[in-house]
Design a protein around this motif. Structure first.
Motif, short mmCIF file in Angstrom:
data_model
loop_
_atom_site.label_atom_id
_atom_site.label_comp_id
_atom_site.label_asym_id
_atom_site.label_seq_id
_atom_site.Cartn_x
_atom_site.Cartn_y
_atom_site.Cartn_z
N PRO A 64 0.83 -1.21 0.00
CA PRO A 64 0.00 0.00 0.00
C PRO A 64 0.86 1.26 0.00
O PRO A 64 2.05 1.21 0.33
N ARG A 65 0.24 2.38 -0.37
CA ARG A 65 0.95 3.65 -0.30
C ARG A 65 1.29 4.04 1.14
O ARG A 65 2.19 4.83 1.38
N THR A 66 0.55 3.49 2.08
CA THR A 66 0.77 3.82 3.48
C THR A 66 1.85 2.97 4.13
O THR A 66 2.05 3.05 5.35
N ASP A 72 5.80 -5.03 8.38
CA ASP A 72 4.42 -5.38 8.70
C ASP A 72 4.36 -6.62 9.58
O ASP A 72 3.54 -6.71 10.50
N HIS A 122 10.34 5.88 12.42
CA HIS A 122 9.67 4.64 12.04
C HIS A 122 9.37 3.79 13.27
O HIS A 122 8.30 3.18 13.38
N PHE A 159 8.03 3.18 1.83
CA PHE A 159 7.41 3.16 0.51
C PHE A 159 8.25 3.98 -0.45
O PHE A 159 8.58 5.14 -0.18
N GLN A 177 6.35 4.89 15.13
CA GLN A 177 5.10 4.49 14.48
C GLN A 177 4.73 3.05 14.80
O GLN A 177 3.56 2.68 14.78
N LEU A 219 5.19 1.68 5.71
CA LEU A 219 6.15 2.46 6.48
C LEU A 219 7.37 2.83 5.65
O LEU A 219 7.91 3.93 5.77
N GLU A 279 -6.72 -0.65 -1.94
CA GLU A 279 -5.70 0.33 -1.57
C GLU A 279 -4.53 -0.32 -0.84
O GLU A 279 -3.50 0.32 -0.65
N ASP A 280 -4.69 -1.57 -0.44
CA ASP A 280 -3.58 -2.29 0.20
C ASP A 280 -2.63 -2.91 -0.81
O ASP A 280 -1.61 -3.47 -0.43
#
Length: 808
Positions: free
Chosen positions: A516-518, A550, A662, A522, A665, A520, A535-536
């Motif tokens: 996905p664009r989200t 992930d 990172h 990218f 998050q 961590l 979107e994933d």
């Protein structure tokens, strides 16, 4: 998809038993997920009609019905359903009947009112899982007739259809496949009417999105009578899990299930002007048949009139122009929609449908007009419709797939046994292929419009094998010795990496190649997917880090205290998605809980470096060697304490620690070590042979060395020292190995204590380092006195050469 065996028999002669049919399809590569017996063969269950209904005097949710069961006497039944009306025909279970789950019916009193049987729902008759109301039967059902006459015995096959075989998503399509496999003749679904096919005319339709909709047809049918479907139609639909709605909608669903081509009926009196096939405007609203309003974008294909959107191409029609009981005139749509366009819109709007499922897998262009004609004839028969003599069309039907050549010698080589040319031709013709040209060694075949999956020679050979039967290939010919290829070497290398890391306590992860664009980590330059499923999954990964991070996040969330994972897989480098095999490693420990003695970021960095060095080290050398492998400090956008990894002078990867941003998050304060290596250069590089008992072996990557397990125990001694901050781990390790002690087998770094607290304890610019030294002799058991002498020499050497202070 579910298939009725009774329905299939209308098109082709089937094997004697359903089990034989299932095995036949399975061996041909069509997976059967389940076999379900259907039918309502119950004694003492008959068709009855509700003649009166009143409120139960003692219960708000019950009613008292008077029903006619054909016996000449009215029966009184207490009922809890609300979906019926007086005059409906329903199944009635008489006293003595035994229904699903051994439910026995007998006269009883419910809240003081006598009930002489039970009105049945579909679930109580085993026809479906629906239990919210009564099963409403067709108005033409005969009162008093056994329910088995309406729902005869049937078997339903639940078949898993692969995405490339859209031609099998219909009863006629699967029957056509069975016909080719068993060699039985195929019966067409219907004969044309006496007047023949209607004429085509190019008017009344405007297509401005020809790429998304190459062909569109519409036919006017006037004076239809919308009402319940006859029982035979309802039975067929319900057998495969569809609920009857009305005769027009049911006919559209029936044709889709029979021929595989979705159609749609609009109430033409509600359409304003000509039909427009266009792309939606950003923000345009659409009220669908499911009662929900959807916001469209300029990427969505729509069917519109002069005022509004009336349907989403290939997905769903609109509520405002849907067929209702008051509909008198309809416009019947049959079209070809681009699979990618339908798939994108259905996924974006989260609006899947039976129609989109078929359009996404490509419908047969040659079946569009026959399906329209078939639906029209049924509307004439069941709804008294009066169709126009012409079908309005726009665009052009997509052409047939290109011809494919088959070499008979290649066919025999791949199968492993010779198949006569005549048999090959017979098999391919059975699947609908036509000979387009031939010579002695090969034949060119014309591919039918419904088999766009046949694109190369190997595809045709696969069709031959499916009918010839893999069981007919002798076992001795199913496997052949072949020379080792680059693919074999790459596979062996990957397995060596996996085994080595697993032995070091790492677990293998398998993560998605789409990110996905989200994510961590990218890469903005990553190759984007044109029609992402969600979107994933919007881009091809250019690094293994997003997937491993992930995995870490999920493990932290589940309370894990130690995470050591790796992945051996492909990445796709921008801008052309070039594939590259890589090894990714991630290590993290909650040092406050796990007992792991990594106390800060630099320890983790050194630990990962040691793992990489051990993977790439020549096993003939005890000491770490910079002959081929080196590390150089470098900057990295997502890492701190980063270093580039070089092999034979060329960069092959990186190692380092994820930045603190990172880590925050991920809700952890502990350091996260990562490394990534392109391992192909190691596979291609030549390592010197190492002789092990006379047999050649090599380094871990590409070759394997073996040694006998020692029969004698090892002795471990620790060395802890206070050293200057600038003294490196590599220097300490090199000094220990340079002592050239033959009994020294292994050196492990296990602890580092540094920072402000260490300086307060040991002095400014000081740190503590600790190592475990393992001693062993291969011929005898060592004594403590012997080891004490050797260990003391190494301690003295560290003091003398490095100036460290030993801790006792």
């Amino acid at each position: 998809m579910k298939f009725s065996v009774n329905w299939l028999r209308e098109f082709v002669e089937l094997p004697p038993s359903v089990e034989e049919l299932a095995e036949l399809l399975t061996l041909a590569g069509i997976e059967i997920e389940g076999i379900e017996k259907r039918g309502a063969t119950f004694d003492k269950v008959v068709v009855a009609q509700i003649t009166a209904s009143s409120q139960h005097p003692n219960a708000d949710r019950l009613s008292v019905c008077q029903v006619d069961d054909g016996s000449g006497q009215t029966r009184q039944i207490v009922c809890g359903a609300t979906n019926y009306k007086v005059g409906d025909k329903i199944p009635l279970a008489l006293p003595g009947a035994v229904l699903v789950n051994d439910l026995k019916i007998k006269p009883s009193k419910l809240r003081g009112v006598e009930s002489q049987g039970m009105l049945c729902s579909p679930s109580e008759l085993g026809l479906s899982a629906e239990s919210d109301g009564l099963l409403i039967l067709s108005p033409d059902a005969k009162i008093g007739a056994p329910i088995a006459s309406l729902f005869p015995d049937d078997t339903v096959l639940d078949v898993e259809i692969t995405p490339n075989r859209g031609d099998l998503l219909s009863h006629f399509g699967l029957a056509r496949e069975i016909s080719a496999i068993v060699g039985q003749p195929l019966r067409l679904p219907s004969e044309p009417t006496a007047g023949g096919a209607p004429a085509l005319q190019q008017k009344g339709i405007d297509i401005s999105a020809l790429e998304q909709c190459p062909f569109y047809s519409a036919r006017q049918i006037r004076n239809v009578t919308v009402g319940p479907s006859p029982q035979w139609l309802r039975t067929k639909l319900e057998a495969v899990g569809l609920r009857s709605i009305n005769n027009i909608v049911d006919i559209s669903n029936f044709v889709m299930l029979e021929l595989g081509q979705p159609t749609h009926a609009f109430d033409s009196d509600k359409l304003k002007g000509e039909i427009l096939v266009r792309l939606a405007r950003d923000g345009e609203k659409f009220l669908a048949l499911d009662g929900k309003t959807y916001t469209l974008t300029s990427r969505d294909l729509v069917i519109a009139d002069q005022e509004r959107v009336v349907g989403i191409g290939g997905v769903m029609g609109g509520e405002e122009t849907g067929v209702t009981e008051s509909t008198k005139n309809i416009l019947l749509e049959a079209a070809y929609f681009l699979p990618a366009s339908v798939r994108r819109t259905a996924r974006t709007l989260n609006l899947p449908s039976d129609a989109s499922y078929r359009f996404e897998r490509r419908v047969d262009p040659a079946m569009i007009l026959p399906a329209s004609q078939r639906a029209t004839e049924l509307i004439q028969e069941l709804a008294a419709g009066n169709p126009s003599a012409e079908i309005a069309t726009a665009g052009a039907l997509p052409g047939s797939p290109p011809d494919v050549s088959l070499r008979y010698g290649r066919c025999n080589d791949l199968i492993g046994v010779p198949v006569p040319k005549e048999r090959v031709g017979q098999i391919l013709e059975g699947f609908g292929l036509k000979e387009a040209g031939a010579d002695e060694d090969q034949t060119s075949w014309r591919i039918p419009s419904f088999r766009s999956d046949l694109q190369c020679e190997a595809d045709l050979i696969e069709e031959v094998v499916r009918v010839f039967g893999i069981v007919n290939v002798p076992a001795r010919d199913r496997s052949r010795f072949t020379p080792s290829s680059e693919a074999d070497k790459s596979h062996d290398l990957q397995m060596l990496l996996r085994r080595s890391l697993a032995a070091r306590g790492y677990s293998e992860a398998r993560t998605s190649k789409l990110i996905p664009r989200t994510a961590l980590v990218f890469d903005p330059q990553a190759v984007q997917i044109k029609n992402p499923l969600s979107e994933d999954h919007v881009a091809l990964r250019s690094t293994l880090m997003p997937g491993l991070i992930d995995v870490l996040e999920r493990n932290i969330r589940e309370g894990a205290q130690l995470v050591k994972v790796f992945e051996v897989s492909k990445v796709f480098l921008p801008p052309n998605a070039d594939e590259q095999h890589r090894l990714g490693i991630l290590a993290w420990a909650n040092t406050g809980q796990s007992g792991v003695r990594i106390t800060d970021s630099e320890d983790l960095f050194l630990d990962l470096k040691e793992v990489i060095a051990s993977l790439l080290r020549d096993p003939s050398e005890k000491k770490p060697s910079d002959r081929r492998l080196t590390f150089r400090r470098s900057a990295h956008p997502d890492l701190v304490l980063a270093a580039q990894i070089f092999w034979d002078g060329g960069p092959v990867g990186f190692v380092g620690q994820l930045g603190s941003g990172h880590a925050r998050q991920l809700e952890t304060e502990m350091p996260i070590g990562v490394a990534e290596i392109d391992f192909v250069p190691f596979a291609k590089g030549e390592s010197k042979d190492i002789k092990v008992k006379g047999f050649p072996a090599t380094a871990l990557l590409g070759r394997v060395s073996f040694s006998e397990l020692s029969r004698y125990p090892a002795i471990r001694r620790d060395i802890a020292m206070i050293a200057p901050d600038e003294l490196t781990h590599e220097k300490i390790l090199q000094t220990i190995w340079d002592s050239n002690e033959p009994l020294l087998e292994k050196v492990d770094f296990f602890d580092r204590y540094s920072g402000p607290e260490a300086e307060r304890r040991f002095g400014a610019g000081k740190k503590s380092m600790a190592y475990a030294l393992t001693y062993r002799d291969k011929t005898r058991t060592l004594t403590n006195d012997e080891i004490s002498v050797v260990h003391a020499k190494i301690r003295e050497r560290l003091q003398r050469e490095l100036g460290v202070e030993l801790r006792e």
